[in-house]
Design an enzyme around this catalytic site. Structure first.
Site, PDB file in Angstrom:
ATOM      1  N   GLN A 201     -59.771 -84.459  10.292  1.00 16.39           N
ATOM      2  CA  GLN A 201     -59.140 -85.796  10.195  1.00 16.39           C
ATOM      3  C   GLN A 201     -57.908 -85.899  11.092  1.00 16.39           C
ATOM      4  O   GLN A 201     -57.541 -86.991  11.515  1.00 16.39           O
ATOM      5  CB  GLN A 201     -58.736 -86.092   8.746  1.00 16.39           C
ATOM      6  CG  GLN A 201     -59.899 -86.377   7.817  1.00 16.39           C
ATOM      7  CD  GLN A 201     -60.292 -85.147   7.027  1.00 16.39           C
ATOM      8  OE1 GLN A 201     -60.229 -84.036   7.549  1.00 16.39           O
ATOM      9  NE2 GLN A 201     -60.699 -85.324   5.795  1.00 16.39           N
ATOM     10  N   ASP A 242     -52.730 -86.787  -2.285  1.00 17.30           N
ATOM     11  CA  ASP A 242     -53.791 -87.430  -3.063  1.00 17.30           C
ATOM     12  C   ASP A 242     -53.454 -87.502  -4.549  1.00 17.30           C
ATOM     13  O   ASP A 242     -54.062 -88.263  -5.291  1.00 17.30           O
ATOM     14  CB  ASP A 242     -55.113 -86.691  -2.858  1.00 17.30           C
ATOM     15  CG  ASP A 242     -55.517 -86.760  -1.399  1.00 17.30           C
ATOM     16  OD1 ASP A 242     -54.997 -85.954  -0.608  1.00 17.30           O
ATOM     17  OD2 ASP A 242     -56.300 -87.652  -1.051  1.00 17.30           O
ATOM     18  N   LYS A 253     -54.659 -82.427   1.427  1.00 15.74           N
ATOM     19  CA  LYS A 253     -55.773 -81.823   2.167  1.00 15.74           C
ATOM     20  C   LYS A 253     -55.595 -80.313   2.295  1.00 15.74           C
ATOM     21  O   LYS A 253     -54.500 -79.816   2.521  1.00 15.74           O
ATOM     22  CB  LYS A 253     -55.858 -82.490   3.545  1.00 15.74           C
ATOM     23  CG  LYS A 253     -57.004 -82.067   4.418  1.00 15.74           C
ATOM     24  CD  LYS A 253     -58.354 -82.158   3.753  1.00 15.74           C
ATOM     25  CE  LYS A 253     -58.695 -83.538   3.249  1.00 15.74           C
ATOM     26  NZ  LYS A 253     -59.918 -83.559   2.415  1.00 15.74           N
TER      27      LYS A 253
HETATM   28  O1  MRU Z   1     -60.542 -86.134   2.201  1.00 17.96           O
HETATM   29  P1  MRU Z   1     -59.691 -87.270   2.681  1.00 17.96           P
HETATM   30  O2  MRU Z   1     -59.746 -87.511   4.149  1.00 17.96           O
HETATM   31  O3  MRU Z   1     -59.909 -88.527   1.867  1.00 17.96           O
HETATM   32  O4  MRU Z   1     -58.253 -86.745   2.319  1.00 17.96           O
HETATM   33  C1  MRU Z   1     -57.205 -87.575   2.165  1.00 17.96           C
HETATM   34  C2  MRU Z   1     -56.225 -87.289   3.195  1.00 17.96           C
HETATM   35  O5  MRU Z   1     -56.344 -87.704   4.305  1.00 17.96           O
HETATM   36  C3  MRU Z   1     -55.084 -86.509   2.887  1.00 17.96           C
HETATM   37  O6  MRU Z   1     -55.194 -85.584   1.917  1.00 17.96           O
HETATM   38  C4  MRU Z   1     -53.848 -87.353   2.934  1.00 17.96           C
HETATM   39  O7  MRU Z   1     -52.841 -86.574   3.373  1.00 17.96           O
HETATM   40  C5  MRU Z   1     -53.516 -88.058   1.661  1.00 17.96           C
HETATM   41  S1  MRU Z   1     -54.110 -89.707   1.630  1.00 17.96           S
HETATM   42  C6  MRU Z   1     -52.779 -90.641   2.271  1.00 17.96           C
END
Ligand code: MRU
Length: 364
Positions: A201, A242, A253
């Site tokens: 990502q 999250d 993440k």
């Molecule tokens: O698995 P994802 O891409 O949905 O994960 C979320 C994220 O991109 C991160 O964990 C992020 O830093 C938090 S959401 C603003």
């Protein structure tokens, strides 16, 4: 956010019986949008990560409920939509928050009114997310201004992990909002973008966003961050999250924890940016956060652009090797310098969170 001069949100209504989203599985190679017409479409978009990022997952789920209510506004249909959407991804608590808000808004209304109320509520969640992220940006900007003032006109080097930009939200982003604002007011910034294996990502989304906004950045291998910190090339880290528990532990993440450890060892401030919809005060600590286990294919295969412009997926491991793929890890509160929220900045512990919550009785 502007893409080639056109302002975009990540999700927007198409009339009053569909929503359109940016297909994040195609970025950065193709900018495509996709229409979602049913609650199943919304659940599928979240599960397949056409939309991702905690705030955007919540916003999409809200529209999923609204679309369900257009077909059948019974209590049973509301429960079915809630359960279907809740099962899509386990870690980001914004999903629970948005579904609860939608159900609370609908339960005490007659069936005949529910479709219209749900549509308005989903739109309100999206509009509020934009304002919330703007406020996060403004509070974070003060931190970046102070840090930049110590740099003697050299660029402020910020490291971020995964994607907590506008693509993860409805607009602006959480961790990236202060960076966009700093850049816009002329503060020299440079962002180290962790590629963020296994789904990349950082390389595919964060770099795309920063590039579109003109923010100087460099993609680095996830393992390179500690090296740059030791060399004095990182002034501060900002990541998204999250889920944050009552004691200030942070799920984000996979790989975030290692960056926080390296930052601590090198005396580098490590900030976490979040809207209050990412707070889960029902959990005392991060030990209780459900961690999503994702498909081994994310690790064993790689998708990219061919020289002829085509997109291809290839195997990168010997056939037969199993892979484990936890999507998130938990960074203990003691490694976090502070939380940047729409209500202000606070220390990463229960007292800090309570002090922010005390500023508004709206959060429980
Ligand atoms: O698995 P994802 O891409 O949905 O994960 C979320 C994220 O991109 C991160 O964990 C992020 O830093 C938090 S959401 C603003």
């Amino acid at each position: 956010m502007n893409i080639n001069g056109t302002p975009y949100r990540t999700i927007w209504p198409l009339g009053d019986d569909a929503v359109e989203v940016i297909d994040q599985t195609k970025l950065p190679h193709r900018f495509e949008t996709v229409g979602l017409r049913t609650v199943d479409d919304c659940a599928c978009a979240i599960r397949e990560m056409i939309v991702r990022g905690a705030p955007l997952i919540g916003a999409t789920a809200a529209y999923g409920v609204a679309l369900a209510m257009r077909e059948d506004a019974s209590d049973e249909a509301l429960d079915r939509a809630h359960d279907l959407l809740l099962a899509t991804r386990p870690t980001a608590v914004n999903l629970h928050w948005a579904l609860k808000r939608m159900c609370d808004a609908l339960r005490n209304h007659l069936r005949g009114n529910r479709a219209a109320i749900a549509w308005r509520e989903a739109a309100a969640i999206c509009d509020e997310d934009v304002e919330t992220c703007r406020s996060i940006g403004e509070h974070g900007l003060k931190i970046l201004r102070e840090a930049a003032a110590k740099k003697n006109s050299t660029p402020l080097n910020i490291l971020t992990h995964c994607n907590a930009g506008w693509l993860a939200c409805v607009d602006w982003g959480t961790a990236l909002a202060p960076i966009y604002m700093a850049h816009d007011e002329g503060i020299q910034t440079h962002v180290w973008v962790d590629e963020t294996r296994p789904r990349n990502q950082g390389a595919s989304l964060t770099a795309f966003e920063l590039g579109a906004h003109g923010v100087p950045h460099t993609i680095i291998a996830d393992n390179a961050g500690g090296h740059y910190m030791q060399a004095g090339n990182v002034d501060l880290c900002i990541v998204g999250t999250d889920r944050v528990t009552a004691n200030g532990d942070v799920a984000n993440k996979i790989g975030t924890y290692l960056k926080a450890l390296a930052a601590k060892d090198n005396d580098i401030p490590f900030y976490v940016a979040l809207p209050s919809s990412t707070l889960d005060l029902s959990l005392q600590s991060g030990n209780h956060i459900p961690i999503e286990e994702r498909s081994a294919d994310e690790l064993l295969k790689m998708t990219g652009r061919l020289p002829d412009g085509g997109i291809a997926t290839v195997d990168i491991a010997a056939p037969g090797s199993p892979a484990a793929n936890p999507g998130f890890d938990v960074t203990p509160a003691r490694l976090v310098t502070g939380f940047i929220t729409e209500r202000g900045v606070c220390t990463a512990n229960e007292a800090g969170l309570r002090s922010l919550l005390g500023r508004s009785p709206a959060i429980t």
